[in-house]
Motif scaffolding. Structure first.
Motif, short mmCIF file in Angstrom:
data_model
loop_
_atom_site.label_atom_id
_atom_site.label_comp_id
_atom_site.label_asym_id
_atom_site.label_seq_id
_atom_site.Cartn_x
_atom_site.Cartn_y
_atom_site.Cartn_z
N TRP A 231 13.88 35.34 -17.80
CA TRP A 231 12.81 36.26 -17.98
C TRP A 231 12.00 36.08 -19.30
O TRP A 231 10.88 36.55 -19.30
CB TRP A 231 13.34 37.77 -18.09
N LYS A 232 12.37 35.31 -20.10
CA LYS A 232 11.74 34.85 -21.32
C LYS A 232 10.72 33.88 -20.92
O LYS A 232 9.32 34.12 -21.64
CB LYS A 232 12.40 34.43 -22.32
N LEU A 233 10.75 33.19 -19.91
CA LEU A 233 9.89 32.08 -19.59
C LEU A 233 8.90 32.84 -18.86
O LEU A 233 7.58 32.54 -19.12
CB LEU A 233 10.53 31.13 -18.66
N LYS A 234 9.31 33.88 -18.06
CA LYS A 234 8.18 34.61 -17.42
C LYS A 234 7.23 35.48 -18.38
O LYS A 234 6.02 35.55 -18.17
CB LYS A 234 9.15 35.51 -16.32
N ARG A 235 8.01 35.83 -19.34
CA ARG A 235 7.14 36.60 -20.38
C ARG A 235 6.27 35.66 -20.95
O ARG A 235 5.29 36.12 -21.13
CB ARG A 235 8.22 37.32 -21.41
N LEU A 236 6.64 34.27 -21.29
CA LEU A 236 5.93 33.43 -22.04
C LEU A 236 4.52 33.28 -21.33
O LEU A 236 3.39 33.31 -21.78
CB LEU A 236 6.82 32.30 -22.33
N PHE A 237 4.96 32.89 -19.85
CA PHE A 237 3.48 32.65 -18.90
C PHE A 237 2.96 33.95 -18.43
O PHE A 237 2.13 33.77 -17.57
CB PHE A 237 4.21 31.62 -17.92
N ASN A 238 3.54 35.07 -18.80
CA ASN A 238 2.76 36.45 -18.47
C ASN A 238 2.97 36.47 -16.93
O ASN A 238 1.69 36.67 -16.13
CB ASN A 238 1.56 36.56 -19.05
N ILE A 239 3.89 36.13 -16.26
CA ILE A 239 3.94 36.32 -14.71
C ILE A 239 5.14 37.16 -14.17
O ILE A 239 6.17 37.51 -14.72
CB ILE A 239 4.22 34.84 -14.19
N GLY A 240 4.88 37.48 -12.87
CA GLY A 240 5.84 38.21 -12.16
C GLY A 240 6.19 39.82 -12.83
O GLY A 240 5.49 40.28 -13.19
N SER A 241 7.47 39.89 -12.83
CA SER A 241 7.71 41.24 -13.16
C SER A 241 7.54 41.55 -14.82
O SER A 241 7.33 42.65 -15.17
CB SER A 241 9.45 41.35 -13.16
N GLU A 242 7.58 40.39 -15.58
CA GLU A 242 7.28 40.48 -16.83
C GLU A 242 5.78 40.59 -17.15
O GLU A 242 5.36 41.61 -18.22
CB GLU A 242 7.64 39.10 -17.77
N LYS A 243 4.90 40.37 -16.24
CA LYS A 243 3.60 40.79 -16.45
C LYS A 243 3.49 42.44 -16.17
O LYS A 243 2.85 42.93 -16.78
CB LYS A 243 2.73 39.98 -15.35
N GLU A 244 4.08 42.93 -15.11
CA GLU A 244 4.15 44.47 -14.63
C GLU A 244 4.78 44.88 -16.29
O GLU A 244 4.28 46.20 -16.44
CB GLU A 244 4.98 44.74 -13.61
N LEU A 245 5.81 44.62 -16.59
CA LEU A 245 6.56 45.18 -17.88
C LEU A 245 5.49 45.23 -19.00
O LEU A 245 5.56 46.36 -19.37
CB LEU A 245 7.74 44.48 -18.11
N LYS A 246 4.67 44.28 -19.15
CA LYS A 246 3.95 44.09 -20.46
C LYS A 246 3.06 45.07 -20.12
O LYS A 246 2.69 45.97 -21.18
CB LYS A 246 3.38 42.81 -20.52
#
Length: 498
Positions: A231-246
């Motif tokens: 999830w940290k990589l997804k947050r780094l690239f601002n994709i998927g669920s981490e994009k929604e979460l942000k």
């Protein structure tokens, strides 16, 4: 065209590498070298053939364990339902079992430096501040006034409207959704002095509530990832669920920050105000820190109350004799006039209702488990060795269902087990850690019980609330607190009194 092809190639390569990397992390995290029955069942998910929820499978394993403790090696997680271990973790050797960095990282984007996401000095400062404020008579009276107003102006009119519609056909409502809206309105008024109006007659979609719900859900899902790196990589690239979460967290923080800014500019934030924000503004000048603290209380005061009320009404539908005893007690203490709302003193005299709510949370605690991380090597009272850095989890859901703790009738909904000589008697916090214990005992315990008793009492005295298919097997949705997947459908009728 070449640029487009290059972009596609780069994207495909990144996706492939990311997938392989995630798979390798999964293999590392779940340590396939461990072939014990518990780890094998967890990895293959073979437990799902017999159990609906992971918590029920853990309960089964803990019942079979001679010590009431198990070790899920692939998760590096020691799980216990032993009251002696619980007392040791949250009282005797408290300093060795903080929340830990792994936990605070998962919730850090949402809760920041709020009390439920920190340890050490930061936690002690907020704990002392909150203890002073929540213990005051004025703020407890303010909390009761908020709940009473929400009941009179929204909850009763809403149920009355639904009941009136039943004259032509049964209208099914989602009790869980209603209680979540009620508790969200109440805790927002209490924390921020802000009214989101979630329980207005048309059940509007609140931007703050929607963002808050999504943020809580996606933060909880972080904990289900094969590794935090995923999830940290997804947050780094601002994709998927981490994009929604942000996006959802930004909504929550923006709205909370706007309220704080307006208070500062208007000079209305002071210790003389009744909501938590006003109280805390006099002691905290850092607005981001202040925002984190208040959001943490928002999380604690909303979902837990709604979860407890939801399963309480489920159990009342399955146990009509308990329902009648609650009504008989309320008539004796408050009087037979159903339009009368209880005073604070009368709520304290409702021992059977108090017992019934505790009994409901014994079987369905709003927070089913709580994890800590060991700072140093240790040995639990039952002899279990704990390696430094290990996750250690105590499991209130399982503890409430253990015959060795509650006797052979542990699975029965029996409020009488809490009554001694006609009065409610509290059990040990380490046998019943629903509100935690030791130095981390929940500061909002009494206020949450007042809110739940007020809501439950008004509804059972005025209405017949019948859950549709109360015997169905509950499936819990992933989240920070226990919520029923698909909600809790119910039909409301005006109570007929002979």
């Amino acid at each position: 065209m070449d640029l487009q092809a290059s972009f596609c190639f780069i994207f495909f390569t990144f996706t492939l590498v990311f997938s392989l990397f995630s798979l390798s992390l999964f293999i590392i995290r779940y340590n396939p070298c461990c072939n014990c029955d518990v780890c094998s069942a967890f990895i293959t998910r073979s437990w799902t053939s017999e159990f609906t929820n992971l918590s029920d499978w853990y309960t089964h394993l803990l019942r079979k364990s001679p010590t009431g403790t198990i070790h899920v090696h692939v998760l590096n997680n020691i799980i216990t339902a032993n009251p002696d271990n619980v007392e040791y973790m949250i009282k005797t050797n408290f300093d060795n079992y903080p929340k830990g960095k792994a936990f605070s990282t998962i919730l850090g984007d949402l809760l920041g430096r709020g009390i439920f996401n920190v340890d050490g000095h930061c936690w002690r400062f907020q704990r002392k501040l909150a203890s002073l404020e929540l213990g005051s008579l004025s703020i407890r009276s303010h909390a009761l006034n908020i709940v009473t107003d929400e009941i009179q102006s929204r909850l009763i009119p809403f149920f009355t409207t639904v009941e009136d519609q039943n004259d032509t056909q049964d209208v099914v409502l989602d009790l869980q959704d209603v209680f979540r809206r009620f508790s969200f309105d109440s805790i927002c008024k209490f924390s921020f002095g802000l009214d989101p109006g979630s329980l207005k007659p048309n059940l509007p979609v609140s931007e703050l509530e929607s963002a808050f719900d999504l943020s809580s859900k996606l933060c909880a899902e972080r904990g289900l990832a094969p590794s935090p790196v995923v999830w940290k990589l997804k947050r780094l690239f601002n994709i998927g669920s981490e994009k929604e979460l942000k996006k959802s967290i930004n909504v929550v923080k923006r709205m909370a920050g706007r309220v704080i800014k307006e208070r500062r500019e208007n000079g209305s934030g002071s210790v003389t105000g009744n909501d938590l924000l006003s109280r805390f503004m006099g002691s905290i000048s850092d607005d981001d820190y202040l925002r984190d603290i208040v959001i943490s209380f928002l999380l604690a005061g909303r979902d837990t109350v709604a979860s407890a009320l939801t399963t309480f009404f489920l159990l009342l539908s399955k146990n009509p004799k308990v329902l009648e005893k609650i009504r008989e007690e309320s008539d004796r203490v408050i009087g037979s006039n159903r339009d009368t709302l209880p005073s604070f003193g009368e709520l304290q005299d409702l021992h059977y209702l108090h017992a019934a709510l505790h009994e409901s949370m014994r079987l369905y605690p709003p927070v089913q488990f709580d994890s800590k991380f060991a700072k140093y090597d240790d040995v639990l009272p039952d002899g279990t060795f704990v390696k430094r850095g290990s996750r250690v989890t105590y499991h209130p859901y399982a503890m409430g269902r253990m015959e060795r703790i509650w006797g052979p009738d542990a699975m029965e909904f029996k409020p009488e087990r809490w009554i001694r000589d006609g009065e409610f008697k509290q059990e040990s916090a380490y046998k019943y850690p629903v509100y935690q214990g030791g130095v981390r005992v929940c500061l909002g315990k009494e206020m949450s019980l007042v809110e739940m008793k007020s809501v439950a009492l008004v509804l059972v005295r005025r209405f017949d609330v019948r859950v549709v298919d109360p015997d169905r097997i509950l499936r819990f949705a992933p989240g920070l607190t226990a919520s029923v997947s698909g909600g809790l459908p119910a039909v409301v009728r005006r109570r007929e009194v002979l």
